[in-house]
Design a protein around this motif. Sequence first.
Motif, short mmCIF file in Angstrom:
data_model
loop_
_atom_site.label_atom_id
_atom_site.label_comp_id
_atom_site.label_asym_id
_atom_site.label_seq_id
_atom_site.Cartn_x
_atom_site.Cartn_y
_atom_site.Cartn_z
N PHE A 60 -12.48 -6.25 2.43
CA PHE A 60 -11.73 -5.00 2.57
C PHE A 60 -10.25 -5.25 2.31
CE2 PHE A 60 -9.34 -1.81 4.85
CZ PHE A 60 -10.01 -0.64 4.57
N LEU A 61 -9.72 -6.32 2.89
CA LEU A 61 -8.29 -6.62 2.70
C LEU A 61 -7.99 -6.91 1.24
CD1 LEU A 61 -7.56 -8.81 5.83
CD2 LEU A 61 -6.86 -6.46 5.40
N GLN A 62 -8.91 -7.62 0.59
CA GLN A 62 -8.69 -7.96 -0.82
C GLN A 62 -8.65 -6.69 -1.66
OE1 GLN A 62 -9.86 -11.43 -2.74
NE2 GLN A 62 -8.46 -10.44 -4.14
N ALA A 63 -9.51 -5.73 -1.34
CA ALA A 63 -9.52 -4.49 -2.11
C ALA A 63 -8.33 -3.61 -1.77
CB ALA A 63 -10.83 -3.74 -1.86
N ALA A 64 -7.92 -3.63 -0.49
CA ALA A 64 -6.85 -2.73 -0.07
C ALA A 64 -5.48 -3.28 -0.41
CB ALA A 64 -6.95 -2.44 1.43
N PHE A 65 -5.29 -4.59 -0.21
CA PHE A 65 -3.96 -5.19 -0.43
C PHE A 65 -4.05 -6.35 -1.39
CE2 PHE A 65 -4.30 -3.83 4.07
CZ PHE A 65 -3.52 -2.69 3.97
N PRO A 66 -4.37 -6.07 -2.67
CA PRO A 66 -4.62 -7.18 -3.60
C PRO A 66 -3.40 -8.06 -3.82
CG PRO A 66 -4.57 -5.08 -4.75
CD PRO A 66 -4.53 -4.77 -3.30
#
Lengths: 213, 352
Positions: free
Chosen positions: B134-140
């Motif tokens: 989720f973090l990778q998708a939200a805050f690349p």
Amino acid sequence: MSQEQDNPFLNGLWKESPVFVQFLGMCPTLAVTNSVRNAIAMGLATTFVLVLTNVLVSSVRKLVPNQVRIATFIAIAATAVTVTDYLVKAISIDIYKALGPFLALIVVNCVILARAEAFAAKNNVSRSFADGLGNGVGFTLGLTMLGTVREVLGAGSFLGVSLFGPNFEPWVLFLLPPGGFITLAFWLLLFAWYRDRKARAAAAPAAMQEVHS
Amino acid sequence: MPGVKTTVIEVRTSPHLHGPLSVDKIMRHVVYALLPIAAFSVWNFGISAGVLLAFTTLGCVLTEHVTCRLNGNRSTVNDYSAAITGLLLGLTLPPGFPLWMAAIGCLVAIAPGKLLFGGLGSNVFNPALVGRAFLQAAFPVAITNYTPALANGRFWEFIPSSLALPLMKSAPLNDWIAQVRVDGFTGATPLVLLKFDRIYSDPWPMFWGQRAGSSGEMPGFLILLCGGYLVVRHMMDWRIPVAMLSGAAVSGWVFHLLNPTAYPDPLFTLFTGGLLLGATFMATDPVASPVTPRGMWVYGVLMGVLTVLIRNLGGLAEGVMYAILLGNALSPLIDRLTPPRPYGARKPAGAI
């Protein structure tokens, strides 16, 4: 049942919301809700088509042979969509570009056919009008709820007005299609959780009595 | 209790032998096994990594507790699984990751990633990786902001991005990195350097843990040691890490043979990125991995090969997370296709 039939407007507005209960028209729901403006525009366009189609279908419901009714409903919906298409283009070319192919695709939005088939084909014109308006406003409301979450988190703004200043870190995910699914799921989760809690609260006194007796 | 006379006679039916391993105990030992890695991470990246790890651990435990209570259930934080998720999540994040984003990762990892599926034992995916995905998708951008290891003054100064205000961007790190880095240590991870700048780095410093990267993806020797401890205590199955590492090494080697200039050697493949940590501590999640011995091999090799495919052919520098999540999704299917043959049973005709 009679209560439900009595108020097709309120029914479509919330109790059988096209977005959160009937799950109809998921394509625009997920595709164009990345900003509040797009969501509202899409909702209004769909409302217009829905009302027009419902009224027309209802008024010709006794003339249309059963075998060709679906084709007739689609032809009516297509007419309404064409009108809407030109209307939106005339009102705002920006919104027209933002909605892109999804405006023309309203014709295959399941909400339209579902309401025509399930309601307008069996009810009189005024009730069909109320049903179309209720579902349309309900659809707009649902899309706006999705669009609000996605725009606030994904761009830090609401209706284009910046909320957190220029330093805001956008949650890129919410502008992408998966963000649409995630937002929809979380709204549904919230409703389900609320319903569950209410049901439990209602059941709790009874359970307590059983334990004590 | 020795020395205390009791009159209670326990009457039980067989079997009288019972396994001494309970879920809580295994989970507790996994936490013990992760602590040396966390400690090394603090030595490597300083106070930022320490606070990040403490923060994610606490965040996950708190999320689990609050979510359980909101649902009107008993809190399940005592089984240590939330603490493991928190530690693992922290270990997979860059050491200077903004804490407010880490908090969101904790929320996503525990609430939807684990408790929505029904809590420990029912989760389909490894919760820590759900949070990280989720973090990778939200805050690349933020999640690929790596800082050099062994920076000057790391024990009394935060990496500036750690303390970004909630919802706000962190300040650019380049100036800070230029200021504090020890000569020859860059902020980019070896995988990023290889993928985007075509710079090859020597794999051995990574094995001893002196390169930029996620806070806990190094050092290899410590991860293997800690994993080995769990294997020796029969708290982890050795098949999955061995299968995953050999799958990655062999497929990486094939790539290397085909085009030695473009693709790194198997040693580099093994020691870079989160492969060791992922294979040892995340792919082995007992809930989300297959239970049949043959299935474990299939699952491990599959994830290893996927990791190499994503790294070598995909757009991302690192693919361990997605490989493991995909493996998790496939594990029920793998279980179904690889049932062990009951003792004495004949193979039915036409079976796989």
